[in-house]
Design an enzyme around this catalytic site. Structure first.
Site, PDB file in Angstrom:
ATOM      1  N   ASP A 319      -2.045   6.118   1.660  1.00  0.00           N
ATOM      2  CA  ASP A 319      -3.162   6.013   0.731  1.00  0.00           C
ATOM      3  C   ASP A 319      -2.744   6.165  -0.719  1.00  0.00           C
ATOM      4  OD1 ASP A 319      -5.795   6.004  -0.297  1.00  0.00           O
ATOM      5  OD2 ASP A 319      -5.888   8.175  -0.185  1.00  0.00           O
ATOM      6  N   SER A 341     -13.166   3.696  -0.720  1.00  0.00           N
ATOM      7  CA  SER A 341     -12.591   2.853   0.321  1.00  0.00           C
ATOM      8  C   SER A 341     -13.627   2.504   1.376  1.00  0.00           C
ATOM      9  CB  SER A 341     -11.419   3.580   0.984  1.00  0.00           C
ATOM     10  OG  SER A 341     -10.917   2.829   2.048  1.00  0.00           O
ATOM     11  N   GLN A 391      -6.134  -2.510   2.882  1.00  0.00           N
ATOM     12  CA  GLN A 391      -7.305  -1.695   2.572  1.00  0.00           C
ATOM     13  C   GLN A 391      -8.245  -2.502   1.690  1.00  0.00           C
ATOM     14  OE1 GLN A 391      -8.068   2.126  -0.234  1.00  0.00           O
ATOM     15  NE2 GLN A 391      -6.530   2.458   1.349  1.00  0.00           N
TER      16      GLN A 391
END
Length: 406
Positions: A319, A341, A391
């Site tokens: 991340d 996110s 992502q």
């Protein structure tokens, strides 16, 4: 958890001291079993918003899933959704309530959720007084020197090494309660001869805050193999780490008065190490592409005998500085008003050591409709592609207010 079939000692990167067990193993990813397929996790790092860091939730969820499969299978893919999200860490908008000062760069590592936009805007100010008036907590000379000074370089390095990753940390902050442990419920969706699937739900106060599905596979050799080539970049041994950068500056007689502030930054404890491949300078910021690369590894020693744990650690660190890649070409034109996110996916290709240096190659192929998409690749030092990531997140921006101090 069983050792990998292909130990990674040959990839290099150097082991950290053997007597220093990584905190990611001993604390962050260490779950308490409560019942069959039911685990409890606590929180190591808490953002200044006092909400949960999603990278930790991803790693802990994968730990829970891995405990429910046999020794001879390893994760090959992970797909996550964040079903209850909160506001990103202030001050994203560049505005600070009178009663709530933004976190200082010299504060504890548990409070280093300072926004990169906030810091970059401070850099654009013309004088120390502008910065000090806009942010009382930055009146320390360490933080309010004008652009062009030597300390300005340290200020920028701080943005890039830790402040910049606040983008993606904030993007993964969940609307959870950091004072309450998270329960992980594992559902054994399928256990097959070659593949096994596990569904994990993270729960607080009886409500799900996160769900993910992980797929595990028994080793199956195949003659069909290919991969992209690893980018040609300087090895991590040739790049300055955070401590070396600060030590270099402390040798400058002109910076002796900033020694306390610099040492305070150097003493901060974070669970990963980062070395930027191509640090950004102020003159490059307006011409940046949505791409960045840096070397990363877990602090401390994990060892080669636990491939499942290395994958869980990689899930945690994946991340860092990820969703923020989509902001890079736009951060001088717009300030982030909201960023969170939506999902996070990972694919594991080859054995690796998360406590050895790996190159994290991040790029954003698209942004629009208040969303941003990012892709990432984790490369071993020997050129083997170890992990791929993707992502998508919500990114809402506003133009910078030229009349505002921040």
């Amino acid at each position: 958890m069983s050792p990998p079939q292909d130990p990674e000692d040959e990839q290099g990167g150097g082991d950290p001291p053997r007597d220093l067990r990584s905190v990611l193993v001993t604390s962050v990813l260490n779950l308490e079993p409560l019942d069959e397929d039911l685990f409890r996790g606590t929180h190591y790092w808490v953002p200044s918003t006092q909400r949960l860091f999603g990278g930790q939730i991803v790693g802990q969820a994968l730990v829970a899933a891995a405990k429910s499969v046999s020794e001879d299978v390893h994760v090959h893919s992970l797909h996550c959704y964040f079903v209850r999200t909160g506001k990103p860490t202030l001050p994203y908008s560049g505005q600070t309530a009178a009663h709530q000062a933004p976190p200082s760069l010299g504060s504890s590592s548990k409070n280093t959720g300072v926004s990169c936009h906030f810091l970059l805007q401070c850099m654009k100010m013309k004088s120390e007084s502008e910065v000090a008036q806009s942010c009382p907590t930055l009146r320390d000379p360490m933080y309010c020197s004008p652009p062009g000074s030597s300390v300005h370089g340290i200020f920028q390095a701080r943005v890039l090494e830790w402040g910049a990753i606040a983008f993606s940390k904030n993007s993964f902050i969940l609307k959870g309660d950091p004072k309450v442990p998270v329960l992980y419920q594992v559902e054994r969706t399928r256990t097959g001869a070659s593949f096994s699937v596990r569904f994990v739900k993270a729960v607080q106060h009886g409500r799900p805050i996160f769900i993910c599905q992980a797929s595990f596979q028994k080793a199956q050799p195949s003659p069909m193999q290919h991969q992209f080539s690893m980018p040609a970049v300087p090895p991590p041994e040739e790049l300055l780490n955070h401590k070396a950068l600060i030590d270099q500056c402390l040798r400058d007689p002109k910076l002796q008065k900033y020694q306390v502030g610099l040492n305070r930054i150097a003493a901060q404890e974070v669970p990963i190490e980062i070395k930027l491949v191509n640090p950004t300078t102020p003159c490059k910021l307006k011409k940046m592409e949505p791409k960045q690369m840096f070397w990363v590894r877990a602090r401390g020693h994990i060892g080669e005998g636990d491939m499942k744990m290395h994958c869980c650690v990689a899930a945690y660190i994946s991340d860092f500085a990820f969703l923020g890649t989509a902001i890079l070409p736009h951060r001088w034109q717009y300030k982030v008003d909201f960023m969170v996110s939506l999902d996070h996916s990972m694919w594991f290709h080859a054995p690796f050591r998360a406590d050895h240096w790996m190159l994290y190659e991040c790029e954003s192929p698209w942004a629009g409709s208040s969303r941003g998409l990012v892709h990432g690749r984790l490369w071993r030092q020997d050129g083997v592609l170890a992990v791929s990531c993707a992502q998508e997140g919500v990114i809402r921006v506003k133009p910078w207010d030229s009349t505002s101090k921040l």
